[in-house]
Write a protein that holds these residues in place. Structure first.
Motif, PDB file in Angstrom:
ATOM      1  N   ALA A   1     -77.371 -12.517  -3.410  1.00  0.00           N
ATOM      2  CA  ALA A   1     -78.326 -12.550  -2.303  1.00  0.00           C
ATOM      3  C   ALA A   1     -77.564 -12.919  -1.035  1.00  0.00           C
ATOM      4  CB  ALA A   1     -79.451 -13.553  -2.557  1.00  0.00           C
ATOM      5  N   LEU A   2     -78.023 -12.421   0.096  1.00  0.00           N
ATOM      6  CA  LEU A   2     -77.433 -12.787   1.381  1.00  0.00           C
ATOM      7  C   LEU A   2     -77.924 -14.160   1.817  1.00  0.00           C
ATOM      8  CD1 LEU A   2     -77.692  -9.567   3.602  1.00  0.00           C
ATOM      9  CD2 LEU A   2     -75.613 -10.567   2.645  1.00  0.00           C
ATOM     10  N   GLN A   3     -77.031 -14.943   2.400  1.00  0.00           N
ATOM     11  CA  GLN A   3     -77.449 -16.166   3.070  1.00  0.00           C
ATOM     12  C   GLN A   3     -77.866 -15.809   4.495  1.00  0.00           C
ATOM     13  OE1 GLN A   3     -74.141 -18.902   2.839  1.00  0.00           O
ATOM     14  NE2 GLN A   3     -74.851 -19.743   0.901  1.00  0.00           N
ATOM     15  N   ASN A   4     -78.962 -16.400   4.956  1.00  0.00           N
ATOM     16  CA  ASN A   4     -79.478 -16.147   6.298  1.00  0.00           C
ATOM     17  C   ASN A   4     -79.595 -14.650   6.579  1.00  0.00           C
ATOM     18  OD1 ASN A   4     -79.411 -18.976   6.912  1.00  0.00           O
ATOM     19  ND2 ASN A   4     -77.195 -18.776   7.223  1.00  0.00           N
ATOM     20  N   PRO A   5     -80.349 -13.908   5.752  1.00  0.00           N
ATOM     21  CA  PRO A   5     -80.484 -12.463   5.977  1.00  0.00           C
ATOM     22  C   PRO A   5     -81.265 -12.174   7.255  1.00  0.00           C
ATOM     23  CG  PRO A   5     -82.046 -13.207   4.327  1.00  0.00           C
ATOM     24  CD  PRO A   5     -81.151 -14.383   4.622  1.00  0.00           C
ATOM     25  N   PRO A   6     -81.110 -10.995   7.839  1.00  0.00           N
ATOM     26  CA  PRO A   6     -81.882 -10.639   9.034  1.00  0.00           C
ATOM     27  C   PRO A   6     -83.376 -10.719   8.765  1.00  0.00           C
ATOM     28  CG  PRO A   6     -80.117  -9.060   8.647  1.00  0.00           C
ATOM     29  CD  PRO A   6     -80.171  -9.940   7.438  1.00  0.00           C
ATOM     30  N   LYS A   7     -84.110 -11.149   9.769  1.00  0.00           N
ATOM     31  CA  LYS A   7     -85.551 -11.306   9.632  1.00  0.00           C
ATOM     32  C   LYS A   7     -86.272 -10.327  10.560  1.00  0.00           C
ATOM     33  CE  LYS A   7     -85.201 -14.958   6.912  1.00  0.00           C
ATOM     34  NZ  LYS A   7     -85.640 -14.932   5.492  1.00  0.00           N
ATOM     35  N   GLY A   8     -87.501 -10.017  10.226  1.00  0.00           N
ATOM     36  CA  GLY A   8     -88.301  -9.148  11.070  1.00  0.00           C
ATOM     37  C   GLY A   8     -89.411  -8.507  10.270  1.00  0.00           C
ATOM     38  N   LYS A   9     -90.451  -8.089  10.952  1.00  0.00           N
ATOM     39  CA  LYS A   9     -91.619  -7.518  10.293  1.00  0.00           C
ATOM     40  C   LYS A   9     -91.256  -6.292   9.470  1.00  0.00           C
ATOM     41  CE  LYS A   9     -96.198  -5.568  11.278  1.00  0.00           C
ATOM     42  NZ  LYS A   9     -97.173  -5.193  12.340  1.00  0.00           N
ATOM     43  N   ASP A  10     -90.373  -5.446   9.999  1.00  0.00           N
ATOM     44  CA  ASP A  10     -90.037  -4.192   9.338  1.00  0.00           C
ATOM     45  C   ASP A  10     -88.687  -4.241   8.627  1.00  0.00           C
ATOM     46  OD1 ASP A  10     -92.396  -2.973  10.284  1.00  0.00           O
ATOM     47  OD2 ASP A  10     -91.449  -2.582  12.216  1.00  0.00           O
ATOM     48  N   VAL A  11     -88.126  -5.428   8.482  1.00  0.00           N
ATOM     49  CA  VAL A  11     -86.812  -5.562   7.846  1.00  0.00           C
ATOM     50  C   VAL A  11     -86.987  -5.723   6.337  1.00  0.00           C
ATOM     51  CG1 VAL A  11     -84.809  -7.065   7.563  1.00  0.00           C
ATOM     52  CG2 VAL A  11     -85.632  -6.515   9.850  1.00  0.00           C
ATOM     53  N   PHE A  12     -86.264  -4.905   5.578  1.00  0.00           N
ATOM     54  CA  PHE A  12     -86.138  -5.191   4.153  1.00  0.00           C
ATOM     55  C   PHE A  12     -84.735  -4.804   3.712  1.00  0.00           C
ATOM     56  CE2 PHE A  12     -87.869  -0.883   4.162  1.00  0.00           C
ATOM     57  CZ  PHE A  12     -87.126  -0.228   3.203  1.00  0.00           C
ATOM     58  N   LEU A  13     -84.315  -5.406   2.605  1.00  0.00           N
ATOM     59  CA  LEU A  13     -82.942  -5.293   2.134  1.00  0.00           C
ATOM     60  C   LEU A  13     -82.874  -4.480   0.855  1.00  0.00           C
ATOM     61  CD1 LEU A  13     -82.001  -9.067   2.539  1.00  0.00           C
ATOM     62  CD2 LEU A  13     -81.528  -7.250   4.170  1.00  0.00           C
ATOM     63  N   ILE A  14     -81.776  -3.754   0.688  1.00  0.00           N
ATOM     64  CA  ILE A  14     -81.491  -3.055  -0.555  1.00  0.00           C
ATOM     65  C   ILE A  14     -80.072  -3.423  -0.972  1.00  0.00           C
ATOM     66  CG2 ILE A  14     -81.336  -0.839  -1.737  1.00  0.00           C
ATOM     67  CD1 ILE A  14     -83.089   0.349   0.469  1.00  0.00           C
ATOM     68  N   TYR A  15     -79.931  -3.995  -2.152  1.00  0.00           N
ATOM     69  CA  TYR A  15     -78.623  -4.411  -2.645  1.00  0.00           C
ATOM     70  C   TYR A  15     -78.095  -3.416  -3.677  1.00  0.00           C
ATOM     71  CZ  TYR A  15     -79.637  -9.044  -0.635  1.00  0.00           C
ATOM     72  OH  TYR A  15     -79.929 -10.092   0.207  1.00  0.00           O
ATOM     73  N   ASN A  16     -76.776  -3.238  -3.678  1.00  0.00           N
ATOM     74  CA  ASN A  16     -76.107  -2.354  -4.614  1.00  0.00           C
ATOM     75  C   ASN A  16     -74.760  -2.966  -4.949  1.00  0.00           C
ATOM     76  OD1 ASN A  16     -75.252  -0.184  -6.147  1.00  0.00           O
ATOM     77  ND2 ASN A  16     -75.462   1.336  -4.510  1.00  0.00           N
ATOM     78  N   GLU A  17     -74.368  -2.917  -6.217  1.00  0.00           N
ATOM     79  CA  GLU A  17     -73.048  -3.420  -6.599  1.00  0.00           C
ATOM     80  C   GLU A  17     -72.130  -2.258  -6.937  1.00  0.00           C
ATOM     81  OE1 GLU A  17     -70.787  -6.597  -9.570  1.00  0.00           O
ATOM     82  OE2 GLU A  17     -72.915  -6.180  -9.856  1.00  0.00           O
ATOM     83  N   LEU A  18     -70.934  -2.264  -6.339  1.00  0.00           N
ATOM     84  CA  LEU A  18     -69.878  -1.315  -6.650  1.00  0.00           C
ATOM     85  C   LEU A  18     -68.740  -2.086  -7.310  1.00  0.00           C
ATOM     86  CD1 LEU A  18     -69.698   0.704  -3.287  1.00  0.00           C
ATOM     87  CD2 LEU A  18     -71.197   1.085  -5.246  1.00  0.00           C
ATOM     88  N   PRO A  19     -67.780  -1.406  -7.924  1.00  0.00           N
ATOM     89  CA  PRO A  19     -66.620  -2.132  -8.456  1.00  0.00           C
ATOM     90  C   PRO A  19     -65.918  -2.947  -7.358  1.00  0.00           C
ATOM     91  CG  PRO A  19     -66.662   0.102  -9.318  1.00  0.00           C
ATOM     92  CD  PRO A  19     -67.735   0.029  -8.268  1.00  0.00           C
ATOM     93  N   GLY A  20     -65.978  -4.279  -7.468  1.00  0.00           N
ATOM     94  CA  GLY A  20     -65.308  -5.153  -6.514  1.00  0.00           C
ATOM     95  C   GLY A  20     -66.052  -5.439  -5.234  1.00  0.00           C
ATOM     96  N   LYS A  21     -67.248  -4.858  -5.066  1.00  0.00           N
ATOM     97  CA  LYS A  21     -67.974  -5.031  -3.801  1.00  0.00           C
ATOM     98  C   LYS A  21     -69.487  -5.064  -4.040  1.00  0.00           C
ATOM     99  CE  LYS A  21     -64.691  -2.848  -0.613  1.00  0.00           C
ATOM    100  NZ  LYS A  21     -63.565  -2.820  -1.575  1.00  0.00           N
ATOM    101  N   PHE A  22     -70.166  -5.712  -3.107  1.00  0.00           N
ATOM    102  CA  PHE A  22     -71.610  -5.575  -2.983  1.00  0.00           C
ATOM    103  C   PHE A  22     -71.907  -4.849  -1.679  1.00  0.00           C
ATOM    104  CE2 PHE A  22     -71.524  -9.345  -5.764  1.00  0.00           C
ATOM    105  CZ  PHE A  22     -72.402  -8.933  -6.749  1.00  0.00           C
TER     106      PHE A  22
END
Length: 280
Positions: free
Chosen positions: A164-185
């Motif tokens: 999870a991100l610490q202090n993720p961006p905020k806003g009414k229309d903001v949402f997050l999508i996470y994906n894991e790659l080899p060695g990276k998020f």
């Protein structure tokens, strides 16, 4: 196949054996064991199993209706499925099917279950989304109401927080999508951009992707099942090529590659897809 030759259909619309009513939402191709799994969009408590030649093999009964299910094939040939687990309508969040057919189910915690009703009592459960891109051997997934990438461990039958991100961006229309790659998020901040987190360097940056095999064309952050992909209608791709050709940083070598690609396109062609396999 990889050369673009049509092989066969898999299943069909209908109500009979091996047929599915409505659209599909997820698939898993087990090339080692020569089978394909399909999961309907909603309203079904079954996963359909086919042979690689498209013939129907069997159904996997889960005992509970699935909502936007996502499938994951494990290295040992077992299969897991997660879905939007609605409060008051579902008990199971994840199911695991072992190679011998043994079914194990995981029941969610209070934080993981989804309230499908709005404040006025209307059902809005399918407004939520679930993401699972299968770019690593781990079964990772994320649902829209949460800000956490979860991981399911079939040996322990546990779901734990993966990222999870610490202090993720905020806003009414903001949402997050996470994906894991080899060695990276990758953390896509909808409407803003994509953050890449390097696990080894412990660094994060907003990033943009370019296709340096094709003249530095801008590329979308599309990674699934261990592959990068990008698909374009011919006219859209032609416009993107023209835009790149007019850019100040477009080199002579880039222009040579892009003009060759442009000359090969026709606006009446089928869509054009770029595919690249992720390195480990």
């Amino acid at each position: 196949d990889r050369e673009g030759k049509f092989l066969n259909d898999i299943g069909a619309m209908g109500q009979g054996p091996g047929e599915y009513a409505g659209s599909l939402y997820s698939e898993a191709i087990d090339e080692k064991n020569r089978c394909v799994y399909l999961a309907p969009f909603f309203g079904s408590n079954k996963i359909l199993k086919y042979n690689l030649d498209g013939t129907f093999a069997s159904v996997i009964e889960l005992g509970e209706t699935l909502n936007k299910p996502k499938l994951h094939l494990h290295p040992d040939g077992s299969l897991s499925v997660t879905h939007l687990c609605f409060k008051g309508r579902n008990e199971m969040m994840v199911a695991h099917i072992a190679p011998d057919g043994t079914l194990t189910s995981y029941k969610p915690t209070a934080e993981q279950i989804i309230n499908p009703m709005d404040k006025d009592g209307n059902f809005v459960g399918f407004n939520n989304e679930i993401w699972s891109y299968n770019n690593t051997e781990n079964f990772n997934f994320m649902t829209m109401p949460t800000d956490t990438l979860y991981q399911y461990n079939p040996e322990q039958n546990r779901v734990t927080a993966r990222f999870a991100l610490q202090n993720p961006p905020k806003g009414k229309d903001v949402f997050l999508i996470y994906n894991e790659l080899p060695g990276k998020f990758l953390a896509t901040v909808w409407g803003t951009g994509t953050i890449a987190i390097d696990l080894q360097k412990q660094q994060s940056h907003y990033v943009k992707l370019v296709n340096d095999y094709f003249g530095g064309l801008p590329a979308p952050m599309n990674f699934t099942n261990g592959y990068f992909f990008a698909m374009y209608e011919p006219l859209v791709l032609m416009d993107k090529i023209e835009e790149r050709l007019s850019a100040s940083g477009c080199t002579d070598k880039d222009k040579e590659v892009l003009n060759k690609l442009l000359d090969s396109l026709d606006e009446n062609d089928n869509n054009v897809m770029f595919i690249g396999k992720l390195k480990h």
